[in-house]
Design an enzyme around this catalytic site. Sequence first.
Site, PDB file in Angstrom:
ATOM      1  N   LYS A   1       5.322   3.350   8.387  1.00 55.54           N
ATOM      2  CA  LYS A   1       4.221   4.157   8.475  1.00 55.54           C
ATOM      3  C   LYS A   1       3.035   3.364   8.712  1.00 55.54           C
ATOM      4  O   LYS A   1       2.091   3.470   9.703  1.00 55.54           O
ATOM      5  CB  LYS A   1       4.425   5.074   7.175  1.00 55.54           C
ATOM      6  CG  LYS A   1       3.101   6.509   7.356  1.00 55.54           C
ATOM      7  CD  LYS A   1       2.773   6.865   6.087  1.00 55.54           C
ATOM      8  CE  LYS A   1       4.055   7.587   5.477  1.00 55.54           C
ATOM      9  NZ  LYS A   1       3.691   8.521   4.266  1.00 55.54           N
TER      10      LYS A   1
ATOM     11  N   LYS B   1       5.418   1.852  -3.231  1.00 52.86           N
ATOM     12  CA  LYS B   1       5.598   3.140  -3.562  1.00 52.86           C
ATOM     13  C   LYS B   1       5.534   2.791  -5.191  1.00 52.86           C
ATOM     14  O   LYS B   1       6.327   2.132  -5.647  1.00 52.86           O
ATOM     15  CB  LYS B   1       6.409   4.006  -3.054  1.00 52.86           C
ATOM     16  CG  LYS B   1       6.084   5.268  -3.146  1.00 52.86           C
ATOM     17  CD  LYS B   1       5.286   6.047  -1.992  1.00 52.86           C
ATOM     18  CE  LYS B   1       4.799   7.299  -1.957  1.00 52.86           C
ATOM     19  NZ  LYS B   1       4.066   7.655  -0.738  1.00 52.86           N
TER      20      LYS B   1
ATOM     21  N   LYS C   1       0.862  -1.344  -0.024  1.00 55.43           N
ATOM     22  CA  LYS C   1      -0.142  -0.010   0.010  1.00 55.43           C
ATOM     23  C   LYS C   1       0.926   1.262   0.203  1.00 55.43           C
ATOM     24  O   LYS C   1       1.878   1.342   0.808  1.00 55.43           O
ATOM     25  CB  LYS C   1      -0.702  -0.048   1.242  1.00 55.43           C
ATOM     26  CG  LYS C   1      -2.007   1.065   1.221  1.00 55.43           C
ATOM     27  CD  LYS C   1      -3.134   0.885   0.493  1.00 55.43           C
ATOM     28  CE  LYS C   1      -4.082   2.012   0.110  1.00 55.43           C
ATOM     29  NZ  LYS C   1      -3.309   2.859  -1.120  1.00 55.43           N
TER      30      LYS C   1
ATOM     31  N   GLY D   1      -2.694   8.007  -4.372  1.00 54.72           N
ATOM     32  CA  GLY D   1      -2.059   9.556  -4.845  1.00 54.72           C
ATOM     33  C   GLY D   1      -0.801   9.860  -3.991  1.00 54.72           C
ATOM     34  O   GLY D   1      -0.453   9.291  -2.946  1.00 54.72           O
ATOM     35  N   ASP D   2      -0.042  10.704  -4.506  1.00 50.14           N
ATOM     36  CA  ASP D   2       1.201  11.215  -3.853  1.00 50.14           C
ATOM     37  C   ASP D   2       1.139  12.549  -4.828  1.00 50.14           C
ATOM     38  O   ASP D   2       0.293  13.066  -5.245  1.00 50.14           O
ATOM     39  CB  ASP D   2       2.385  10.482  -3.701  1.00 50.14           C
ATOM     40  CG  ASP D   2       3.183  10.885  -2.711  1.00 50.14           C
ATOM     41  OD1 ASP D   2       3.115  10.583  -1.621  1.00 50.14           O
ATOM     42  OD2 ASP D   2       4.308  11.573  -3.231  1.00 50.14           O
TER      43      ASP D   2
ATOM     44  N   ASN E   1      -2.620  19.337  -1.756  1.00 44.85           N
ATOM     45  CA  ASN E   1      -3.603  18.797  -0.855  1.00 44.85           C
ATOM     46  C   ASN E   1      -3.313  18.615   0.434  1.00 44.85           C
ATOM     47  O   ASN E   1      -4.071  19.020   1.492  1.00 44.85           O
ATOM     48  CB  ASN E   1      -3.730  17.133  -1.466  1.00 44.85           C
ATOM     49  CG  ASN E   1      -4.508  16.310  -0.508  1.00 44.85           C
ATOM     50  OD1 ASN E   1      -3.942  15.810   0.304  1.00 44.85           O
ATOM     51  ND2 ASN E   1      -5.777  16.250  -0.717  1.00 44.85           N
TER      52      ASN E   1
ATOM     53  N   GLN F   1       6.999   3.819   4.020  1.00 43.24           N
ATOM     54  CA  GLN F   1       5.828   3.560   3.989  1.00 43.24           C
ATOM     55  C   GLN F   1       5.769   2.232   4.685  1.00 43.24           C
ATOM     56  O   GLN F   1       4.723   2.034   5.359  1.00 43.24           O
ATOM     57  CB  GLN F   1       5.325   3.237   2.446  1.00 43.24           C
ATOM     58  CG  GLN F   1       3.819   3.287   2.182  1.00 43.24           C
ATOM     59  CD  GLN F   1       3.340   4.772   2.194  1.00 43.24           C
ATOM     60  OE1 GLN F   1       3.997   5.544   1.361  1.00 43.24           O
ATOM     61  NE2 GLN F   1       2.387   4.889   2.925  1.00 43.24           N
TER      62      GLN F   1
ATOM     63  N   SER G   1      -6.935   5.648   3.684  1.00 37.93           N
ATOM     64  CA  SER G   1      -6.833   4.777   2.427  1.00 37.93           C
ATOM     65  C   SER G   1      -7.393   3.418   2.979  1.00 37.93           C
ATOM     66  O   SER G   1      -8.036   2.553   2.494  1.00 37.93           O
ATOM     67  CB  SER G   1      -5.473   4.747   1.770  1.00 37.93           C
ATOM     68  OG  SER G   1      -5.550   5.733   0.860  1.00 37.93           O
TER      69      SER G   1
ATOM     70  N   THR H   1      -4.603  13.414   5.027  1.00 39.48           N
ATOM     71  CA  THR H   1      -2.979  13.398   5.348  1.00 39.48           C
ATOM     72  C   THR H   1      -3.132  14.752   6.207  1.00 39.48           C
ATOM     73  O   THR H   1      -2.365  14.790   7.263  1.00 39.48           O
ATOM     74  CB  THR H   1      -2.375  13.603   3.965  1.00 39.48           C
ATOM     75  OG1 THR H   1      -2.503  12.536   3.278  1.00 39.48           O
ATOM     76  CG2 THR H   1      -0.836  13.462   4.490  1.00 39.48           C
TER      77      THR H   1
HETATM   78  N1  GLU Z   1       0.901   9.011  -0.697  1.00 35.86           N
HETATM   79  C1  GLU Z   1       0.340   8.923   0.648  1.00 35.86           C
HETATM   80  C2  GLU Z   1       1.643   8.561   1.746  1.00 35.86           C
HETATM   81  O1  GLU Z   1       2.619   9.170   1.690  1.00 35.86           O
HETATM   82  C3  GLU Z   1      -0.842   8.117   0.872  1.00 35.86           C
HETATM   83  C4  GLU Z   1      -0.492   6.540   0.225  1.00 35.86           C
HETATM   84  C5  GLU Z   1      -1.738   5.799   0.552  1.00 35.86           C
HETATM   85  O2  GLU Z   1      -3.068   6.272   0.707  1.00 35.86           O
HETATM   86  O3  GLU Z   1      -1.772   4.849   0.132  1.00 35.86           O
HETATM   87  O4  GLU Z   1       1.389   7.779   2.775  1.00 35.86           O
END
Ligand code: GLU
Length: 449
Positions: free
Chosen positions: A118, A130, A94, A169-170, A245, A115, A381, A214
Amino acid sequence: MTAQLDEKVEPIFQEVLARNPGETEFHQAVREVLESLGPVLVKNPEFTHHKIIERICEPERQIIFRVPWQDDKNQVQINRGFRVEFNSALGPYKGGLRFHPSVYLGIIKFLGFEQIFKNSLTGLPIGGGKGGSDFDPKGKSDDEIMRFCQSFMTELYRHLGEYTDVPAGDIGVGGREIGYMFGQYKRITNRYEAGILTGKGLDWGGSLVRTEATGYGAVFFVDEMLKARKDSFEGKVCTVSGSGNVAIYTTEKINQLGGKVVACSDSNGYIYDEKGIDLELVQQLKEVERRRIKDYTGYRKHAKYVAKGNIWEVPCQVAMPSATQNEINGKDAALLVKNGCIAVGEGANMPTTPEGVKVFLEAGIAYGPGKAANAGGVATSALEMQQNASRDSWDFEYTEKRLQQIMKNIHQNCYETALEYGAPGNYVVGANIAGFIKVANAMVAMGVI
Ligand code: GLU
């Protein structure tokens, strides 16, 4: 670089450097986590035996692909696409997709690595990954964006699945891009699988609060850090870098909690508005008209635009870096502290350099690193995935409550872990160790895979 690495960890880091040459952001992200892990190996010798750190530093799978597309002048353009499926010990891969010209394998690997921890901290069943492309969305027409997204998904689709890999997204990827990618996935596969992407539109499987998550989450995290110091956002002067965002919803939540945001930025410069940033205006300029932040002063005459300016020179009590990696260096951090900053919450991923982190920690301010502070996005998410799996949708209030509780739990977990490992108030140590241990235990349980 900053702290010494533990003698057991140093050779692992040297191996990472040798195996991944030139990927400086990845090296930085790995080193930052490894600096915290020495004492964990002392308490958990099985992690050394099972080579957990070595395995965690090597992505499970890395996909690199060609993305050809035609621009509005019928010229063929070629970009490079990436998906790094880093770790699936806790759940399907994810993590977001980033479209930005700076993207190369080292950026995607740093983001994928962050990630893992996190996502672990969210307490939800998601692994880490990612992806993205060196495609530059700036100045592209809507049709060009669509054609690029369709071509990108024409390769990526085969790697996705609600139990396999779920992008979102990012930077450079928002609701519009997710829509085009979802449409292409659906067309290729002939399946309406809502659970293969998050950040979808509200009419077609998206979750309320995901857009805000976020930014809101980062503010909730800082609020918890302030509460732990018997303080609050009330009356605090804040600066929020970026104007995308994350920055927009960070500003909105700070306003709701009684703080005042006086500056925001884009890659060209920053705006200073002592009366408080007019959020509706920023949203109109950035989200609706896709313009640059300098146009703000055309509507708010008293505000100041500083071209090529450094937003961290603006005095504030709370700083929320919400733009991109390495946007606060050692000097910026020292300036923030000197000007009275008492808390930093990272809405972006790795926005502070190791030298900057050292300054914040030595000054003893409340410093919330990205992997903890900005986990609200990916956590929501995961809530979107829950709603998709049960073919349900939750209301705004309930979803926001869930997000707030998740951020509270992350804060508490980091706070208590830091205390347990003899580093009270150090959320870097707390986040790295708490995030790591959960993944490590799962990996030990699953054997050598
Ligand atoms: N890009 C966001 C992050 O850095 C969200 C990733 C997601 O929702 O999968 O965590």
